[in-house]
Design a protein around this motif. Structure first.
Motif, PDB file in Angstrom:
ATOM      1  N   ARG A   1       0.839  -1.207   0.000  1.00 19.68           N
ATOM      2  CA  ARG A   1       0.000   0.000   0.000  1.00 19.68           C
ATOM      3  C   ARG A   1       0.873   1.256   0.000  1.00 19.68           C
ATOM      4  O   ARG A   1       0.611   2.208  -0.745  1.00 19.68           O
ATOM      5  CB  ARG A   1      -0.920  -0.024   1.216  1.00 19.68           C
ATOM      6  CG  ARG A   1      -2.007   1.037   1.197  1.00 19.68           C
ATOM      7  CD  ARG A   1      -2.901   0.914   2.413  1.00 19.68           C
ATOM      8  NE  ARG A   1      -3.652  -0.340   2.408  1.00 19.68           N
ATOM      9  CZ  ARG A   1      -3.452  -1.353   3.250  1.00 19.68           C
ATOM     10  NH1 ARG A   1      -2.512  -1.263   4.184  1.00 19.68           N
ATOM     11  NH2 ARG A   1      -4.169  -2.444   3.178  1.00 19.68           N
ATOM     12  N   ALA A   2       1.910   1.256   0.808  1.00 17.87           N
ATOM     13  CA  ALA A   2       2.801   2.420   0.876  1.00 17.87           C
ATOM     14  C   ALA A   2       3.537   2.644  -0.440  1.00 17.87           C
ATOM     15  O   ALA A   2       3.687   3.790  -0.897  1.00 17.87           O
ATOM     16  CB  ALA A   2       3.800   2.244   2.017  1.00 17.87           C
ATOM     17  N   LEU A   3       3.992   1.580  -1.064  1.00 18.40           N
ATOM     18  CA  LEU A   3       4.682   1.685  -2.344  1.00 18.40           C
ATOM     19  C   LEU A   3       3.761   2.240  -3.426  1.00 18.40           C
ATOM     20  O   LEU A   3       4.148   3.110  -4.219  1.00 18.40           O
ATOM     21  CB  LEU A   3       5.224   0.320  -2.763  1.00 18.40           C
ATOM     22  CG  LEU A   3       6.401  -0.235  -1.952  1.00 18.40           C
ATOM     23  CD1 LEU A   3       6.552  -1.727  -2.182  1.00 18.40           C
ATOM     24  CD2 LEU A   3       7.692   0.493  -2.321  1.00 18.40           C
ATOM     25  N   LEU A   4       2.528   1.740  -3.475  1.00 20.70           N
ATOM     26  CA  LEU A   4       1.579   2.193  -4.487  1.00 20.70           C
ATOM     27  C   LEU A   4       1.210   3.656  -4.278  1.00 20.70           C
ATOM     28  O   LEU A   4       1.129   4.435  -5.233  1.00 20.70           O
ATOM     29  CB  LEU A   4       0.335   1.308  -4.469  1.00 20.70           C
ATOM     30  CG  LEU A   4       0.517  -0.140  -4.938  1.00 20.70           C
ATOM     31  CD1 LEU A   4      -0.730  -0.961  -4.660  1.00 20.70           C
ATOM     32  CD2 LEU A   4       0.860  -0.183  -6.425  1.00 20.70           C
TER      33      LEU A   4
ATOM     34  N   ALA B   1       7.789  -2.398  11.723  1.00 26.66           N
ATOM     35  CA  ALA B   1       9.094  -2.659  12.342  1.00 26.66           C
ATOM     36  C   ALA B   1       9.659  -4.010  11.921  1.00 26.66           C
ATOM     37  O   ALA B   1      10.871  -4.151  11.709  1.00 26.66           O
ATOM     38  CB  ALA B   1       8.973  -2.581  13.863  1.00 26.66           C
ATOM     39  N   ALA B   2       8.783  -5.018  11.789  1.00 26.91           N
ATOM     40  CA  ALA B   2       9.255  -6.345  11.388  1.00 26.91           C
ATOM     41  C   ALA B   2       9.850  -6.315   9.989  1.00 26.91           C
ATOM     42  O   ALA B   2      10.822  -7.029   9.696  1.00 26.91           O
ATOM     43  CB  ALA B   2       8.103  -7.346  11.457  1.00 26.91           C
ATOM     44  N   VAL B   3       9.280  -5.505   9.103  1.00 29.54           N
ATOM     45  CA  VAL B   3       9.800  -5.391   7.738  1.00 29.54           C
ATOM     46  C   VAL B   3      11.167  -4.717   7.755  1.00 29.54           C
ATOM     47  O   VAL B   3      12.116  -5.168   7.096  1.00 29.54           O
ATOM     48  CB  VAL B   3       8.815  -4.608   6.853  1.00 29.54           C
ATOM     49  CG1 VAL B   3       9.453  -4.240   5.508  1.00 29.54           C
ATOM     50  CG2 VAL B   3       7.553  -5.416   6.635  1.00 29.54           C
TER      51      VAL B   3
ATOM     52  N   ARG C   1      10.696   7.386   1.395  1.00 28.41           N
ATOM     53  CA  ARG C   1      10.277   7.779   2.750  1.00 28.41           C
ATOM     54  C   ARG C   1       9.050   6.988   3.208  1.00 28.41           C
ATOM     55  O   ARG C   1       8.070   7.541   3.704  1.00 28.41           O
ATOM     56  CB  ARG C   1       9.985   9.280   2.793  1.00 28.41           C
ATOM     57  CG  ARG C   1      11.194  10.122   2.439  1.00 28.41           C
ATOM     58  CD  ARG C   1      10.879  11.595   2.449  1.00 28.41           C
ATOM     59  NE  ARG C   1      12.060  12.387   2.076  1.00 28.41           N
ATOM     60  CZ  ARG C   1      12.057  13.713   1.949  1.00 28.41           C
ATOM     61  NH1 ARG C   1      10.945  14.392   2.177  1.00 28.41           N
ATOM     62  NH2 ARG C   1      13.157  14.353   1.611  1.00 28.41           N
ATOM     63  N   LEU C   2       9.161   5.687   3.046  1.00 26.58           N
ATOM     64  CA  LEU C   2       8.048   4.815   3.384  1.00 26.58           C
ATOM     65  C   LEU C   2       8.038   4.495   4.875  1.00 26.58           C
ATOM     66  O   LEU C   2       9.076   4.212   5.468  1.00 26.58           O
ATOM     67  CB  LEU C   2       8.136   3.513   2.581  1.00 26.58           C
ATOM     68  CG  LEU C   2       8.174   3.648   1.057  1.00 26.58           C
ATOM     69  CD1 LEU C   2       8.246   2.274   0.418  1.00 26.58           C
ATOM     70  CD2 LEU C   2       6.969   4.425   0.543  1.00 26.58           C
ATOM     71  N   ASP C   3       6.861   4.521   5.434  1.00 24.57           N
ATOM     72  CA  ASP C   3       6.672   4.110   6.825  1.00 24.57           C
ATOM     73  C   ASP C   3       6.289   2.640   6.823  1.00 24.57           C
ATOM     74  O   ASP C   3       5.140   2.289   6.543  1.00 24.57           O
ATOM     75  CB  ASP C   3       5.574   4.967   7.468  1.00 24.57           C
ATOM     76  CG  ASP C   3       5.375   4.633   8.941  1.00 24.57           C
ATOM     77  OD1 ASP C   3       6.258   3.970   9.513  1.00 24.57           O
ATOM     78  OD2 ASP C   3       4.330   5.027   9.501  1.00 24.57           O
TER      79      ASP C   3
END
Length: 416
Positions: free
Chosen positions: A138-141, A218-220, A213-215
């Protein structure tokens, strides 16, 4: 003329027939078993063609997008979420790994891979969850990240992509048949390269996350710092019996469209199948190009590739092809004698239930008569609202192929 746009679209979809392409590239029947696996928007049509033609024993499973399935005989077809993964994809991807494990050197794995396969085979790496991958996707898109960079990140978060499917199949030989939807047709990029060595690195994946600048969860972030998350690289001896053939390319269908336009007595300006960038910006650039070439007589400006959209606010309702067209229409300003069509060959523009749309010299005037502010709707990513109100959406339904976007600008000459 509008009917030329329609003829070019029909030509492109006929040239993108993945069933025919699959049959042209079938490997020999092995001594042992044949297991067909794969994923993508074209996977069901490829599987159906393979099942009809294969003379030996055959079993397997492929994953396609919801609504894009069809019966494939001995090969099971599972539908899953795209572009955001749902829980059907990981379950089916885990079953695919189980199907290819334990095969021997006399067996054969046929991998049927096409665009969309990356999201459809969203099997998280150990320590990650589907929610983690959904958040990253979702963040990438939303950031408008190019598909190649999206796939670099996804490979390093996956238990099956980036060559890991091929590792699971070894020592059985693997013949991958690929339908490309990416600029350059790199097998390591198509559907995030589940069957080929991965030249990208964990460091590159981390750099992409930082650059946009993706949020991310933490696991990723922790996973992308772990050496064990690295993918198998070119030269890995475990992948020595892997082979990959790109059976259909965006350039193939663009060439078919060019031939059809020339047969209609058009001069053709072919911009190629690697056009990338922000959709509305490319639309404005192509408007300037069309206006500058009106004196060349009847002209068709053709292009492929994959454009991106940076989403503002609540996300609006649109897609890259419709944003391109709205940017094109605003740039043309109602110039006479110029019309255009832009579609995604899979039948889905972004997440909209349409393939794209069309414009003509009356587009902006008709919009104003309906009280539509074209520039404001474009700024809000509401291009679908615009074209739906005008009745100018192009709806094909699922085409069960995917060779990226197709755009045609038809210039009838300098009518001014």
């Amino acid at each position: 003329m509008a009917d030329l746009c329609d003829r070019l679209l029909a030509t492109v979809l006929a040239a993108a027939d993945v069933g025919a392409a699959t049959l042209r590239h079938l490997p020999p029947v092995p001594k042992g078993r044949t297991v067909a696996v794969g994923a993508g928007k074209a996977a069901a049509a490829m599987a159906a063609a393979l099942d009809r033609a294969w003379t030996g024993p055959l079993s397997g499973l492929v994953i396609t997008r919801h609504g894009h399935g069809l019966p494939a005989g001995r090969i099971e077809v599972v539908e899953a979420g795209h572009p955001l993964p749902d829980d059907q994809g990981p379950r089916a991807a885990a079953r695919i790994l189980d199907l290819v494990r334990g095969l021997g050197p006399d067996d054969l794995v046929i991998a049927l891979v096409s665009g969309g396969g990356s999201a459809l085979m969203a099997l998280p790496a150990p320590g990650l969850t589907l929610a983690d991958k959904q958040a990253v996707t979702r963040a990438l898109l939303r950031a408008g990240t190019p598909i190649g960079e999206i796939n670099v990140v996804r490979k390093h978060l996956s238990a099956i992509k980036g060559g890991r499917l091929a590792l699971a199949a070894a020592p059985a030989p693997l013949a991958a048949l690929l339908v490309s939807d990416v600029p350059g047709d790199d097998p390591a990029t198509i559907a995030s390269g589940p069957t080929v060595p991965d030249p990208s690195t964990l460091a590159e994946a981390r750099a992409i996350v930082e650059r946009w600048r993706l949020d991310v969860p933490a696991a990723v972030a922790a996973h992308l710092r772990a050496p064990a998350a690295e993918t198998p690289k070119p030269g890995d001896p475990r992948l020595a019996r892997q082979g990959a053939t790109v059976i259909l390319r965006p350039a193939d269908v663009l060439a078919a469209a060019e031939a059809a336009a020339r047969a209609a007595d058009r001069t053709v300006l072919n911009l190629g199948d690697r056009v990338e960038g922000e959709a509305r910006r490319i639309g404005a650039e192509h408007a300037r190009l069309a206006l500058a070439n009106r004196d060349r007589g009847p002209l068709a400006i053709l292009s492929g590739g994959e454009l991106t959209v940076t989403i503002a606010g609540d996300g609006g309702a649109g897609g890259p092809n419709k944003e391109y067209l709205l940017g094109l229409a605003l740039g043309l300003g109602g110039a006479p004698g110029i019309r255009a069509l832009a579609v995604d060959t899979d039948g889905i523009d972004g997440t909209s239930p349409d393939a794209g749309a069309r414009i003509d010299p009356t587009t902006l005037a008709r919009a104003r008569a309906l009280g539509l502010d074209a520039a404001a709707l474009l700024a809000a990513n509401r291009s679908r609202t615009f074209f739906e109100a005008l009745g100018d959406l192009v709806v094909t339904g699922p085409t069960r192929t995917n060779v990226n976007d197709f755009r045609a600008i038809i210039v009838d000459g300098d009518l001014g």
